[in-house]
Design a protein around this motif. Sequence first.
Motif, mmCIF file in Angstrom:
data_model
loop_
_atom_site.group_PDB
_atom_site.id
_atom_site.type_symbol
_atom_site.label_atom_id
_atom_site.label_comp_id
_atom_site.label_asym_id
_atom_site.label_seq_id
_atom_site.Cartn_x
_atom_site.Cartn_y
_atom_site.Cartn_z
ATOM 1 N N LEU A 78 10.081 -35.062 7.146
ATOM 2 C CA LEU A 78 8.982 -34.322 7.759
ATOM 3 C C LEU A 78 9.476 -33.147 8.594
ATOM 4 O O LEU A 78 8.837 -32.093 8.632
ATOM 5 N N LYS A 79 10.606 -33.312 9.253
ATOM 6 C CA LYS A 79 11.164 -32.205 10.032
ATOM 7 C C LYS A 79 11.457 -31.006 9.133
ATOM 8 O O LYS A 79 11.207 -29.851 9.511
ATOM 9 N N ALA A 80 11.965 -31.274 7.939
ATOM 10 C CA ALA A 80 12.322 -30.199 7.013
ATOM 11 C C ALA A 80 11.100 -29.407 6.553
ATOM 12 O O ALA A 80 11.245 -28.294 6.030
ATOM 13 N N GLN A 81 9.912 -29.979 6.722
ATOM 14 C CA GLN A 81 8.701 -29.274 6.306
ATOM 15 C C GLN A 81 7.754 -29.075 7.497
ATOM 16 O O GLN A 81 6.532 -29.052 7.331
ATOM 17 N N ASP A 82 8.351 -28.907 8.683
ATOM 18 C CA ASP A 82 7.608 -28.548 9.894
ATOM 19 C C ASP A 82 6.531 -29.566 10.240
ATOM 20 O O ASP A 82 5.461 -29.214 10.749
ATOM 21 N N TRP A 83 6.813 -30.854 9.965
ATOM 22 C CA TRP A 83 5.939 -31.989 10.273
ATOM 23 C C TRP A 83 4.646 -31.980 9.465
ATOM 24 O O TRP A 83 3.695 -32.705 9.796
ATOM 25 N N LEU A 84 4.582 -31.178 8.424
ATOM 26 C CA LEU A 84 3.397 -31.123 7.564
ATOM 27 C C LEU A 84 3.449 -32.227 6.510
ATOM 28 O O LEU A 84 4.524 -32.664 6.099
ATOM 29 N N THR A 85 2.270 -32.647 6.048
ATOM 30 C CA THR A 85 2.162 -33.656 4.993
ATOM 31 C C THR A 85 1.127 -33.214 3.973
ATOM 32 O O THR A 85 0.044 -32.736 4.350
ATOM 33 N N THR A 86 1.439 -33.397 2.700
ATOM 34 C CA THR A 86 0.441 -33.195 1.650
ATOM 35 C C THR A 86 -0.217 -34.527 1.339
ATOM 36 O O THR A 86 0.462 -35.506 1.027
ATOM 37 N N VAL A 87 -1.533 -34.572 1.444
ATOM 38 C CA VAL A 87 -2.312 -35.771 1.140
ATOM 39 C C VAL A 87 -3.082 -35.509 -0.152
ATOM 40 O O VAL A 87 -3.869 -34.555 -0.229
ATOM 41 N N VAL A 88 -2.841 -36.320 -1.158
ATOM 42 C CA VAL A 88 -3.495 -36.169 -2.456
ATOM 43 C C VAL A 88 -4.513 -37.298 -2.623
ATOM 44 O O VAL A 88 -4.151 -38.473 -2.628
ATOM 45 N N GLU A 89 -5.781 -36.924 -2.708
ATOM 46 C CA GLU A 89 -6.850 -37.898 -2.914
ATOM 47 C C GLU A 89 -7.160 -37.967 -4.398
ATOM 48 O O GLU A 89 -7.403 -36.932 -5.041
ATOM 49 N N GLN A 90 -7.170 -39.197 -4.935
ATOM 50 C CA GLN A 90 -7.302 -39.376 -6.373
ATOM 51 C C GLN A 90 -8.434 -40.320 -6.736
ATOM 52 O O GLN A 90 -8.557 -41.409 -6.163
ATOM 53 N N GLU A 91 -9.239 -39.882 -7.685
ATOM 54 C CA GLU A 91 -10.253 -40.729 -8.305
ATOM 55 C C GLU A 91 -10.178 -40.538 -9.812
ATOM 56 O O GLU A 91 -9.474 -39.639 -10.299
ATOM 57 N N ALA A 92 -10.891 -41.359 -10.540
ATOM 58 C CA ALA A 92 -10.808 -41.311 -11.997
ATOM 59 C C ALA A 92 -11.197 -39.949 -12.555
ATOM 60 O O ALA A 92 -10.655 -39.495 -13.566
ATOM 61 N N ASP A 93 -12.131 -39.260 -11.884
ATOM 62 C CA ASP A 93 -12.642 -37.999 -12.427
ATOM 63 C C ASP A 93 -11.980 -36.771 -11.827
ATOM 64 O O ASP A 93 -12.414 -35.647 -12.059
ATOM 65 N N GLY A 94 -10.920 -36.947 -11.032
ATOM 66 C CA GLY A 94 -10.242 -35.767 -10.519
ATOM 67 C C GLY A 94 -9.436 -36.046 -9.265
ATOM 68 O O GLY A 94 -9.513 -37.122 -8.676
ATOM 69 N N SER A 95 -8.655 -35.053 -8.862
ATOM 70 C CA SER A 95 -7.795 -35.169 -7.692
ATOM 71 C C SER A 95 -7.887 -33.888 -6.869
ATOM 72 O O SER A 95 -8.199 -32.819 -7.396
ATOM 73 N N SER A 96 -7.581 -34.014 -5.587
ATOM 74 C CA SER A 96 -7.523 -32.847 -4.712
ATOM 75 C C SER A 96 -6.381 -33.040 -3.733
ATOM 76 O O SER A 96 -5.982 -34.170 -3.433
ATOM 77 N N ALA A 97 -5.864 -31.927 -3.235
ATOM 78 C CA ALA A 97 -4.745 -31.985 -2.292
ATOM 79 C C ALA A 97 -5.100 -31.201 -1.039
ATOM 80 O O ALA A 97 -5.778 -30.174 -1.099
ATOM 81 N N ARG A 98 -4.616 -31.719 0.090
ATOM 82 C CA ARG A 98 -4.769 -31.011 1.346
ATOM 83 C C ARG A 98 -3.480 -31.169 2.139
ATOM 84 O O ARG A 98 -2.818 -32.205 2.074
ATOM 85 N N VAL A 99 -3.123 -30.145 2.859
ATOM 86 C CA VAL A 99 -1.971 -30.190 3.759
ATOM 87 C C VAL A 99 -2.507 -30.418 5.161
ATOM 88 O O VAL A 99 -3.383 -29.674 5.625
ATOM 89 N N THR A 100 -1.996 -31.439 5.830
ATOM 90 C CA THR A 100 -2.440 -31.750 7.187
ATOM 91 C C THR A 100 -1.361 -31.361 8.185
ATOM 92 O O THR A 100 -0.164 -31.462 7.905
ATOM 93 N N GLY A 101 -1.822 -30.958 9.368
ATOM 94 C CA GLY A 101 -0.878 -30.475 10.370
ATOM 95 C C GLY A 101 -1.094 -31.058 11.747
ATOM 96 O O GLY A 101 -0.736 -30.437 12.747
ATOM 97 N N ALA A 102 -1.669 -32.272 11.805
ATOM 98 C CA ALA A 102 -2.034 -32.849 13.104
ATOM 99 C C ALA A 102 -0.829 -33.303 13.914
ATOM 100 O O ALA A 102 -0.921 -33.442 15.132
ATOM 101 N N MET A 103 0.305 -33.557 13.251
ATOM 102 C CA MET A 103 1.501 -33.974 13.985
ATOM 103 C C MET A 103 2.359 -32.747 14.271
ATOM 104 O O MET A 103 2.624 -31.943 13.382
#
Length: 492
Positions: A78-103
């Motif tokens: 996480l340090k190497a990516q400035d404490w950012l995280t990619t969260v991928v939400e997945q369902e049968a009919d599709g997926s979406s990604a968001r980058v979170t920066g709360a930490m």
Amino acid sequence: MTTRLAAAALPQIASRASVPNYRRDALSPGIFHFGVGNFHRAHQAVYLDALFNLGEGHDWAIVGSGVRAADEAMREKLKAQDWLTTVVEQEADGSSARVTGAMIDYIRPGDAAAILDKLADPAIRIVSLTITEGGYFIDAATQQFNPADPEIAYDAAHIEAPKTAFGLILAGLMRRRAAGIEPFTVMSCDNIPHNGRVTRDAVAGLARLFDPDLARWVEDNVAFPNGMVDRITPATGERERKILADDFGIEDGWPVFCETFKQWVLEDNFPAGRPALEKVGVQFVPDVSPYELMKIRILNGGHATIAYPAGLMDIHFVHEAMEEPLVRDFLTKVEQEEIIPVVPPVPDTDLDSYHALCQRRFSNPKIGDTVRRLALDGSNRQPKFILPSVADRLKAGAPITGLALVGALWCRYCYGTTDSGAVIEPNDPSWDRLTHEAKRARENPAAWLEMADIHGDVGRDSRYVEAFSHALKTLWQVGTRETLERYLAGRL
């Protein structure tokens, strides 16, 4: 071509995934969190990120840390990516990604001095935890805090430089008390019944070992709200990293994959203040008990119900287990006939509809949740997710055939081989002990129930002993598939 996740790359990533619309350099810390694992980053951190995106709560950013040596690997990624995280939400009919920066920071695990300095900071008003069900030093038989645990004994003797999360929390509270600073609220986000009370018992119980007056002060002055958390979040592996790179063009050292569904029900007990999480879907209630019992019995109990037959049948993914009619129908029958009838009513909730929702979530083919993850740590999970339903049914004089079979399937799994003879790799902190007892139980099923720290009074009840013994003997005689068929036909 992929883009490596980093703060400077967010404008480029914004065309492929949602990114924070707030200035992260304007955030200030208000929450200290122990246990920055996948669930935390898919749950609490996501709710906070959503609140920050509304332009609110920017003084509630997260500073993370851990208490295990393994947490250092997460920190470095996480340090190497400035404490950012990619969260991928997945369902049968599709997926979406968001980058979170709360930490915004992550103190090195084991750096007690730095952690305690941060806990003493008046800006920190909430300390939260996701340290897993097994991290609370609970005696499985009594479901009470175990003050005799060696790690707790160490912290009691070295409270100036403790090693456990509870030792660090207590030492931080001691510093604030001495300095006249208001105590922070301690908020467990782990999936255990009455998690606030359990956390309070651990912190006060540790204090009681060396200063009873301090223990009373903790109980009288520190808030420990109970909460119910829910989101299916599998472990991250190369499969997930590849999907993120292939589908979204993002290179993240430790992304989080999860379902779209999430739930958080919290008791509104935050004397030092809290972020306005109700604006992003958190439900604040006077008493969380009905919600957490429903979730632990129906959802987590359901996970335990499908994990062991699926594992014994060499099924890898959870959605594949739900595609197997024997496993799916076993789950339905046990839930409808034995679990749901002993779950008390929940405000504004239909239990059958909640069970149907759980089944749909288990069946999600995109999530990639594994049977092995569900089967993990049964020695801690069975006493929380399955055996309480057994105890309630025994008290009511009601049948326990299905729940006894769930227990027998766990025992058979801990023998260490599937029905096909494939080796089951260790999957519990007490695996050696469990395997030893499972081998004894092959000839004498009651031997498994002699583990009183796990089974408690249930393991001494002749009705359960008889039902469990019959189920285990049947599993060894005819195998998992035929045993399930007999149960579903009413012939077990």
